[in-house]
Scaffold this motif. Sequence first.
Motif, PDB file in Angstrom:
ATOM      1  N   GLN A  91      22.434  -9.860 -25.418  1.00 20.68           N
ATOM      2  CA  GLN A  91      22.103  -8.642 -26.146  1.00 20.68           C
ATOM      3  C   GLN A  91      22.274  -7.448 -25.226  1.00 20.68           C
ATOM      4  O   GLN A  91      21.863  -7.473 -24.063  1.00 20.68           O
ATOM      5  CB  GLN A  91      20.677  -8.728 -26.663  1.00 20.68           C
ATOM      6  CG  GLN A  91      20.478  -9.861 -27.674  1.00 20.68           C
ATOM      7  CD  GLN A  91      19.024 -10.025 -28.065  1.00 20.68           C
ATOM      8  OE1 GLN A  91      18.131  -9.499 -27.409  1.00 20.68           O
ATOM      9  NE2 GLN A  91      18.780 -10.750 -29.139  1.00 20.68           N
ATOM     10  N   VAL A  92      22.890  -6.403 -25.741  1.00 19.40           N
ATOM     11  CA  VAL A  92      23.242  -5.231 -24.944  1.00 19.40           C
ATOM     12  C   VAL A  92      22.473  -4.018 -25.450  1.00 19.40           C
ATOM     13  O   VAL A  92      22.346  -3.811 -26.655  1.00 19.40           O
ATOM     14  CB  VAL A  92      24.764  -4.965 -25.015  1.00 19.40           C
ATOM     15  CG1 VAL A  92      25.120  -3.655 -24.330  1.00 19.40           C
ATOM     16  CG2 VAL A  92      25.519  -6.127 -24.379  1.00 19.40           C
ATOM     17  N   ARG A  93      21.951  -3.243 -24.511  1.00 16.90           N
ATOM     18  CA  ARG A  93      21.238  -2.015 -24.854  1.00 16.90           C
ATOM     19  C   ARG A  93      22.172  -0.806 -24.818  1.00 16.90           C
ATOM     20  O   ARG A  93      23.149  -0.785 -24.085  1.00 16.90           O
ATOM     21  CB  ARG A  93      20.091  -1.766 -23.872  1.00 16.90           C
ATOM     22  CG  ARG A  93      19.004  -2.828 -23.830  1.00 16.90           C
ATOM     23  CD  ARG A  93      17.902  -2.351 -22.887  1.00 16.90           C
ATOM     24  NE  ARG A  93      16.839  -3.331 -22.753  1.00 16.90           N
ATOM     25  CZ  ARG A  93      16.729  -4.177 -21.743  1.00 16.90           C
ATOM     26  NH1 ARG A  93      17.646  -4.170 -20.799  1.00 16.90           N
ATOM     27  NH2 ARG A  93      15.721  -5.024 -21.686  1.00 16.90           N
ATOM     28  N   ARG A  94      21.802   0.200 -25.572  1.00 15.98           N
ATOM     29  CA  ARG A  94      22.475   1.493 -25.494  1.00 15.98           C
ATOM     30  C   ARG A  94      21.632   2.425 -24.627  1.00 15.98           C
ATOM     31  O   ARG A  94      20.405   2.483 -24.795  1.00 15.98           O
ATOM     32  CB  ARG A  94      22.644   2.091 -26.894  1.00 15.98           C
ATOM     33  CG  ARG A  94      23.628   3.249 -26.954  1.00 15.98           C
ATOM     34  CD  ARG A  94      23.664   3.835 -28.368  1.00 15.98           C
ATOM     35  NE  ARG A  94      24.013   2.827 -29.355  1.00 15.98           N
ATOM     36  CZ  ARG A  94      25.253   2.481 -29.654  1.00 15.98           C
ATOM     37  NH1 ARG A  94      26.253   3.051 -29.011  1.00 15.98           N
ATOM     38  NH2 ARG A  94      25.486   1.575 -30.576  1.00 15.98           N
ATOM     39  N   VAL A  95      22.246   3.109 -23.673  1.00 14.65           N
ATOM     40  CA  VAL A  95      21.514   3.987 -22.763  1.00 14.65           C
ATOM     41  C   VAL A  95      22.003   5.426 -22.917  1.00 14.65           C
ATOM     42  O   VAL A  95      23.078   5.677 -23.467  1.00 14.65           O
ATOM     43  CB  VAL A  95      21.680   3.528 -21.297  1.00 14.65           C
ATOM     44  CG1 VAL A  95      21.176   2.093 -21.118  1.00 14.65           C
ATOM     45  CG2 VAL A  95      23.136   3.627 -20.837  1.00 14.65           C
ATOM     46  N   ASP A  96      21.203   6.360 -22.402  1.00  9.99           N
ATOM     47  CA  ASP A  96      21.585   7.770 -22.514  1.00  9.99           C
ATOM     48  C   ASP A  96      22.580   8.134 -21.419  1.00  9.99           C
ATOM     49  O   ASP A  96      22.763   7.418 -20.437  1.00  9.99           O
ATOM     50  CB  ASP A  96      20.350   8.672 -22.441  1.00  9.99           C
ATOM     51  CG  ASP A  96      19.626   8.554 -21.113  1.00  9.99           C
ATOM     52  OD1 ASP A  96      20.096   9.163 -20.137  1.00  9.99           O
ATOM     53  OD2 ASP A  96      18.607   7.841 -21.054  1.00  9.99           O
ATOM     54  N   ALA A 118      32.015  -6.289 -20.750  1.00  6.31           N
ATOM     55  CA  ALA A 118      32.943  -5.495 -21.561  1.00  6.31           C
ATOM     56  C   ALA A 118      32.227  -4.832 -22.730  1.00  6.31           C
ATOM     57  O   ALA A 118      32.493  -3.678 -23.073  1.00  6.31           O
ATOM     58  CB  ALA A 118      34.084  -6.374 -22.066  1.00  6.31           C
ATOM     59  N   ARG A 119      31.296  -5.553 -23.363  1.00 12.66           N
ATOM     60  CA  ARG A 119      30.540  -4.999 -24.482  1.00 12.66           C
ATOM     61  C   ARG A 119      29.603  -3.887 -24.014  1.00 12.66           C
ATOM     62  O   ARG A 119      29.452  -2.859 -24.678  1.00 12.66           O
ATOM     63  CB  ARG A 119      29.746  -6.092 -25.187  1.00 12.66           C
ATOM     64  CG  ARG A 119      30.632  -7.107 -25.910  1.00 12.66           C
ATOM     65  CD  ARG A 119      29.805  -8.154 -26.633  1.00 12.66           C
ATOM     66  NE  ARG A 119      28.898  -7.539 -27.576  1.00 12.66           N
ATOM     67  CZ  ARG A 119      27.566  -7.497 -27.432  1.00 12.66           C
ATOM     68  NH1 ARG A 119      26.992  -8.040 -26.374  1.00 12.66           N
ATOM     69  NH2 ARG A 119      26.820  -6.922 -28.337  1.00 12.66           N
ATOM     70  N   ALA A 120      28.980  -4.071 -22.841  1.00 15.23           N
ATOM     71  CA  ALA A 120      28.094  -3.043 -22.307  1.00 15.23           C
ATOM     72  C   ALA A 120      28.863  -1.755 -22.026  1.00 15.23           C
ATOM     73  O   ALA A 120      28.378  -0.652 -22.307  1.00 15.23           O
ATOM     74  CB  ALA A 120      27.422  -3.548 -21.031  1.00 15.23           C
ATOM     75  N   VAL A 121      30.072  -1.890 -21.483  1.00 20.89           N
ATOM     76  CA  VAL A 121      30.898  -0.716 -21.208  1.00 20.89           C
ATOM     77  C   VAL A 121      31.365  -0.071 -22.507  1.00 20.89           C
ATOM     78  O   VAL A 121      31.340   1.158 -22.653  1.00 20.89           O
ATOM     79  CB  VAL A 121      32.101  -1.103 -20.328  1.00 20.89           C
ATOM     80  CG1 VAL A 121      33.082   0.071 -20.211  1.00 20.89           C
ATOM     81  CG2 VAL A 121      31.629  -1.536 -18.948  1.00 20.89           C
ATOM     82  N   GLY A 122      31.785  -0.895 -23.479  1.00 17.96           N
ATOM     83  CA  GLY A 122      32.260  -0.341 -24.741  1.00 17.96           C
ATOM     84  C   GLY A 122      31.179   0.377 -25.523  1.00 17.96           C
ATOM     85  O   GLY A 122      31.407   1.460 -26.087  1.00 17.96           O
ATOM     86  N   ILE A 123      29.988  -0.185 -25.557  1.00 14.37           N
ATOM     87  CA  ILE A 123      28.884   0.413 -26.307  1.00 14.37           C
ATOM     88  C   ILE A 123      28.355   1.667 -25.608  1.00 14.37           C
ATOM     89  O   ILE A 123      27.885   2.601 -26.264  1.00 14.37           O
ATOM     90  CB  ILE A 123      27.766  -0.635 -26.493  1.00 14.37           C
ATOM     91  CG1 ILE A 123      28.225  -1.710 -27.474  1.00 14.37           C
ATOM     92  CG2 ILE A 123      26.469   0.000 -26.988  1.00 14.37           C
ATOM     93  CD1 ILE A 123      27.316  -2.914 -27.545  1.00 14.37           C
TER      94      ILE A 123
END
Length: 268
Positions: free
Chosen positions: A28-33, A217-222
């Motif tokens: 699971q990936v978080r979105r950060v500011d 890759a998902r963390a960078v994309g999101i």
Amino acid sequence: MNSARPVPEEAVMDKPHGVLDRHFQRAQVRRVDSARPFVWLRRGWADMRDNLAASLSYGLLFAAAGSFILGYATGLPHLFTAAISGFFLVGPVAAAGLYEISRRHDNGEPASFIDSLRGLSTHADHLLYFGAFLAFVLLGWERLSAILFASFYPEDASGLGSFFLDVFLTGASASFVVWYLVIGGAIAALVFALSAVSVPMLMDRDTDVVTAMVASARAVGINFGPMALWALIIVVLITIGFATMAGMILLLPLLGHASWHAYKDLVE
């Protein structure tokens, strides 16, 4: 600046489903500011300060490696540019010991240089696989770099002085610079996307290399904006490190510890 840990968003969390996910559950990936990279730097500095001897030991090793690269490639522009840019590619694996120091520090465990080496040995297989991938990319980039020099820079490239004069002052090799930056930048962006959090993830949990690369890759994309800023910070600090060499002793451990906190923020 809000330094609280980001809250997971349901929109970016993957729910396990099906037979495939039972074997390869995506993290699971978080979105950060957008300002989060500065928090990572602050936390990385705290880790380095609290584990100064161990961190600087790695910094000295990085500086020695950088000095060897510069000494070996001086006078050979093709090798010099490939080696400097290649340092960015292999950095995620080279910093694995620093991730281990931060992991132990977070868990309240002993975090000396020797302790970090013991931690590396427990993840040797995964690190070897990921290192082999980066080595393959590095060799491919070295060959591409040679081709670019042969195709777009036919002048005498026997010395760095004449090379930098042609590239940065005369503008005689503009097409070479454009192609070198485009192709090198594309490779660097791909490697960054696949390695931004994958090695810390391999150090932190029982997972496989492919799953860690997908999560990265998902963390960078999101989080494209924050991660683009983070990539820029890495490039600037490593460039300063190479330019000063002594600065590498401090700046590379700082980036290693900060990258651990990037992983902890981005991956649930």
